[in-house]
Design a protein around this motif. Sequence first.
Motif, PDB file in Angstrom:
ATOM      1  N   MET A 196       4.036  77.927  37.030  1.00  0.00           N
ATOM      2  CA  MET A 196       4.213  76.733  36.511  1.00  0.00           C
ATOM      3  C   MET A 196       3.676  76.027  35.315  1.00  0.00           C
ATOM      4  SD  MET A 196       6.058  75.975  39.063  1.00  0.00           S
ATOM      5  CE  MET A 196       6.480  74.197  38.906  1.00  0.00           C
ATOM      6  N   ASN A 197       2.409  76.270  35.062  1.00  0.00           N
ATOM      7  CA  ASN A 197       1.679  76.013  33.734  1.00  0.00           C
ATOM      8  C   ASN A 197       2.457  76.757  32.737  1.00  0.00           C
ATOM      9  OD1 ASN A 197       0.178  74.414  34.978  1.00  0.00           O
ATOM     10  ND2 ASN A 197      -1.756  75.849  35.253  1.00  0.00           N
ATOM     11  N   GLN A 235       4.498  74.671  29.650  1.00  0.00           N
ATOM     12  CA  GLN A 235       3.847  74.622  28.289  1.00  0.00           C
ATOM     13  C   GLN A 235       5.032  75.219  27.320  1.00  0.00           C
ATOM     14  OE1 GLN A 235       0.732  74.194  26.798  1.00  0.00           O
ATOM     15  NE2 GLN A 235       2.164  74.459  25.149  1.00  0.00           N
ATOM     16  N   ALA A 236       6.012  76.025  27.987  1.00  0.00           N
ATOM     17  CA  ALA A 236       7.249  76.511  27.392  1.00  0.00           C
ATOM     18  C   ALA A 236       8.162  75.428  26.985  1.00  0.00           C
ATOM     19  CB  ALA A 236       7.902  77.764  28.237  1.00  0.00           C
ATOM     20  N   VAL A 237       8.215  74.544  28.100  1.00  0.00           N
ATOM     21  CA  VAL A 237       9.103  73.178  27.766  1.00  0.00           C
ATOM     22  C   VAL A 237       8.497  72.568  26.702  1.00  0.00           C
ATOM     23  CG1 VAL A 237       9.646  71.279  28.749  1.00  0.00           C
ATOM     24  CG2 VAL A 237       9.896  73.186  30.206  1.00  0.00           C
ATOM     25  N   ALA A 238       7.241  72.224  26.519  1.00  0.00           N
ATOM     26  CA  ALA A 238       6.556  71.561  25.488  1.00  0.00           C
ATOM     27  C   ALA A 238       6.850  72.409  24.056  1.00  0.00           C
ATOM     28  CB  ALA A 238       4.954  71.565  25.910  1.00  0.00           C
ATOM     29  N   ASN A 239       6.810  73.721  24.162  1.00  0.00           N
ATOM     30  CA  ASN A 239       7.122  74.342  22.976  1.00  0.00           C
ATOM     31  C   ASN A 239       8.499  74.293  22.609  1.00  0.00           C
ATOM     32  OD1 ASN A 239       4.477  74.836  22.919  1.00  0.00           O
ATOM     33  ND2 ASN A 239       4.645  76.800  23.668  1.00  0.00           N
ATOM     34  N   GLY A 240       9.329  74.193  23.644  1.00  0.00           N
ATOM     35  CA  GLY A 240      10.925  74.385  23.256  1.00  0.00           C
ATOM     36  C   GLY A 240      11.250  75.619  23.188  1.00  0.00           C
ATOM     37  N   VAL A 241      10.511  76.566  23.652  1.00  0.00           N
ATOM     38  CA  VAL A 241      10.803  78.055  23.604  1.00  0.00           C
ATOM     39  C   VAL A 241      10.239  78.733  24.810  1.00  0.00           C
ATOM     40  CG1 VAL A 241       9.444  78.623  21.943  1.00  0.00           C
ATOM     41  CG2 VAL A 241      11.356  80.080  22.420  1.00  0.00           C
ATOM     42  N   SER A 248       6.255  68.594  36.018  1.00  0.00           N
ATOM     43  CA  SER A 248       4.818  68.262  36.331  1.00  0.00           C
ATOM     44  C   SER A 248       4.658  66.818  37.040  1.00  0.00           C
ATOM     45  CB  SER A 248       4.248  67.958  34.794  1.00  0.00           C
ATOM     46  OG  SER A 248       4.913  66.879  34.147  1.00  0.00           O
ATOM     47  N   THR A 249       5.792  66.463  37.283  1.00  0.00           N
ATOM     48  CA  THR A 249       5.806  65.095  38.356  1.00  0.00           C
ATOM     49  C   THR A 249       6.023  65.512  39.771  1.00  0.00           C
ATOM     50  OG1 THR A 249       7.019  64.168  36.454  1.00  0.00           O
ATOM     51  CG2 THR A 249       6.756  62.844  38.396  1.00  0.00           C
ATOM     52  N   ALA A 250       4.812  64.955  40.693  1.00  0.00           N
ATOM     53  CA  ALA A 250       4.802  65.417  41.888  1.00  0.00           C
ATOM     54  C   ALA A 250       5.838  64.149  42.583  1.00  0.00           C
ATOM     55  CB  ALA A 250       3.435  65.163  42.453  1.00  0.00           C
ATOM     56  N   PRO A 251       6.104  64.314  43.877  1.00  0.00           N
ATOM     57  CA  PRO A 251       5.889  65.490  44.733  1.00  0.00           C
ATOM     58  C   PRO A 251       6.893  66.760  44.300  1.00  0.00           C
ATOM     59  CG  PRO A 251       7.294  64.087  45.773  1.00  0.00           C
ATOM     60  CD  PRO A 251       6.990  63.289  44.698  1.00  0.00           C
ATOM     61  N   PHE A 252       6.446  67.847  44.403  1.00  0.00           N
ATOM     62  CA  PHE A 252       7.135  69.259  44.212  1.00  0.00           C
ATOM     63  C   PHE A 252       7.924  69.624  45.397  1.00  0.00           C
ATOM     64  CE2 PHE A 252       3.327  69.022  41.523  1.00  0.00           C
ATOM     65  CZ  PHE A 252       3.899  68.705  40.345  1.00  0.00           C
ATOM     66  N   TYR A 253       9.130  70.036  45.162  1.00  0.00           N
ATOM     67  CA  TYR A 253      10.053  70.750  46.173  1.00  0.00           C
ATOM     68  C   TYR A 253      10.287  72.289  45.902  1.00  0.00           C
ATOM     69  CZ  TYR A 253      10.595  65.927  47.436  1.00  0.00           C
ATOM     70  OH  TYR A 253      10.477  64.586  47.538  1.00  0.00           O
TER      71      TYR A 253
END
Length: 153
Positions: A40-41, A45-51, A66-71
């Motif tokens: 998940m981390n 991080q990949a989303v933050a980097n865009g790749v 990153s927004t709970a709750p997770f399903y």
Amino acid sequence: MDNNKSAAQYIEQGMAVSGDTYEALAEAMGVDVDAFVETMNTWNQAVANGVDEEFGRNNGMDADLSTAPFYAIQIAPGIHHTMGGIKINPETEVIDTEGNAIPGLFAAGETTGGVHGGNRIGGNAVCDFVVFGRIAGANAATFAAEEALAPAA
Ligand SMILES: Cc1cc2nc3c(=O)[nH]c(=O)nc-3n(C[C@H](O)[C@H](O)[C@H](O)COP(=O)(O)OP(=O)(O)OC[C@H]3O[C@@H](n4cnc5c(N)ncnc54)[C@H](O)[C@@H]3O)c2cc1C
């Protein structure tokens, strides 16, 4: 989740699990907690980097997770439709390898092949088993009645 009516249904039916943290979700799923948290981390991080270096992905990465709750829900492959199968003629008689109809043997639906050509257009399987199923049923009944009436050999 707010825009996904199907997901809400899956949760209601108990098909999905949830957790307020990655750890809690991993435990609910019964997977390795550390590996899941790392996955998940890495994704966030990949989303933050865009790749996504790991899989060479760079699109469809608008939102991190990153927004709970997770399903989570278990997804498995399934067979939607099988192309190919027993060859029939328009009367649904089964055709042998010599191209001749086999007396008294009828087939319809997904067990048959060639009816849809090289590709099946969505929805046509229903038409396939209804239309040819009725023909096969009627012809099988007629055949059986004629056989019953035929003088014994
Ligand atoms: C998830 C999913 C969604 C689909 N959505 C669509 C759709 O939207 N539109 C569409 O057109 N098609 C759709 N399809 C495809 C379509 O549902 C199938 O092609 C269709 O149901 C096949 O019907 P059938 O009667 O030929 O075979 P089946 O429905 O498979 O019926 C065969 C029957 O024979 C029985 N049987 C098997 N072996 C024996 C035996 N030895 N003795 C006695 N009985 C036996 C089975 O138990 C079964 O009841 C979908 C398929 C799936 C899996």
